[in-house]
Design an enzyme around this catalytic site. Sequence first.
Site, short mmCIF file in Angstrom:
data_model
loop_
_atom_site.label_atom_id
_atom_site.label_comp_id
_atom_site.label_asym_id
_atom_site.label_seq_id
_atom_site.Cartn_x
_atom_site.Cartn_y
_atom_site.Cartn_z
N MET A 5 0.73 -1.09 -0.13
CA MET A 5 -0.03 -0.18 -0.02
C MET A 5 0.88 1.30 0.04
SD MET A 5 -2.93 -1.66 -0.18
CE MET A 5 -3.83 -0.27 0.08
N ARG A 21 10.60 10.38 6.62
CA ARG A 21 10.40 9.84 7.71
C ARG A 21 11.44 10.07 8.93
NH1 ARG A 21 7.88 3.86 7.03
NH2 ARG A 21 9.99 3.68 5.68
N ASP A 45 0.18 -3.40 5.84
CA ASP A 45 0.17 -2.67 4.56
C ASP A 45 0.81 -3.40 3.40
OD1 ASP A 45 2.52 -1.97 5.47
OD2 ASP A 45 2.48 0.06 5.03
N GLU A 46 1.21 -4.73 3.89
CA GLU A 46 1.89 -5.49 2.73
C GLU A 46 1.42 -6.87 2.82
OE1 GLU A 46 6.39 -5.67 1.50
OE2 GLU A 46 6.02 -6.49 3.52
#
Length: 356
Positions: free
Chosen positions: A1, A48, A103-104
């Site tokens: 994602m 980040r 998310d993976e």
Amino acid sequence: MDCFYVQVEQRLNPNLAGKPCAVVQYDTYRGGGIIAVNYEARAKGVTRNIRGDDARRICPEIELPKVPEVNGKADLTRYRDAGCEVIEILSSFVRHVERASIDEAFIDLTSEVKSRMTAKELKVDCDDLKSTWVVGLRDDKEDQHRTEMKKWLEGLYDVPFGDDDDLRLVVGAYIVEQMRSKILETTGFKCSAGIAHNKVLAKLACGLHKPNRQTIVPQSSVQKLYEKLPLIKVRNLGGKLGSSLKEKLGCETMGDVAKLTEKQLQKHFGHKTGSWLYALGRGIDDESVKERYLPKSIGCSKNFPGKTNLSTLKDVRFWLGKFAIELNERLKKDRDTTAYEIRNCDWSSDVCSSDL
């Protein structure tokens, strides 16, 4: 994602759409630690590795939604639940889905590709692969890449249908285009994908043309992909093994690994690991996709760095109580939404869900 936490926040607050945005931890120190950055913010220089206050100095117009706080720690429920939505859609296409994180996921499309190719009715062209890139073709300009891809696809159909490995990847890419379209239509989330003959190459490919695109890695293009690829980018080589390759054999890239013989690698890393590295250097890995829709375990934790460290038994007991409350809540939710097979002492089975 693609920058998933940001997408979840944008769905909750549509006013964030199209704006530079980064999700920060709930702590207030210097604006909170950044855990996800969208591409609009990245274009302004936000990463980040900085904190919220630094992000505002770099990009004054940035939006900084915070991760919710429950029981004195980060609450990731909204992101976990959104991830489950995506897994549910993937599972509607194929059985073999391995959820790797929030998310993976890895997907084994072998059976689905085989059934579509057996029908001998599907011929994939460029219009079916509108967001697809192919490693090994010119990729500096999109229009020229599309022209080369069209010729490449036409060449694949010159051989008997179903006999070419690259053709299997193309049919897989066609299916993944459909999956990603369904995810966008149903959830509003954009995602990227990698299509290859194994998990290592698929994960590498996934990050090559983000966001909202997918990439095919033909086996014949592996060495080109590997030429300047840092070891740290490769699954399972980002830790001690990758460091050992660099220290013992001077390997900086996967291209360096590909130049070594199997005996050289076995000498330094043993028979099993040496042979695995030798195969990996040629784009070969046989790790299967393990069918798993849910996490293996449920747990909660919190870091206490520097001055926040727990120095008394009272503090430890306090936080253990907080963890127990969260864990209890998550276990109850999991119980109410998931069916489990409980193995009895006599090896008989009972299927349990809300009666657990």
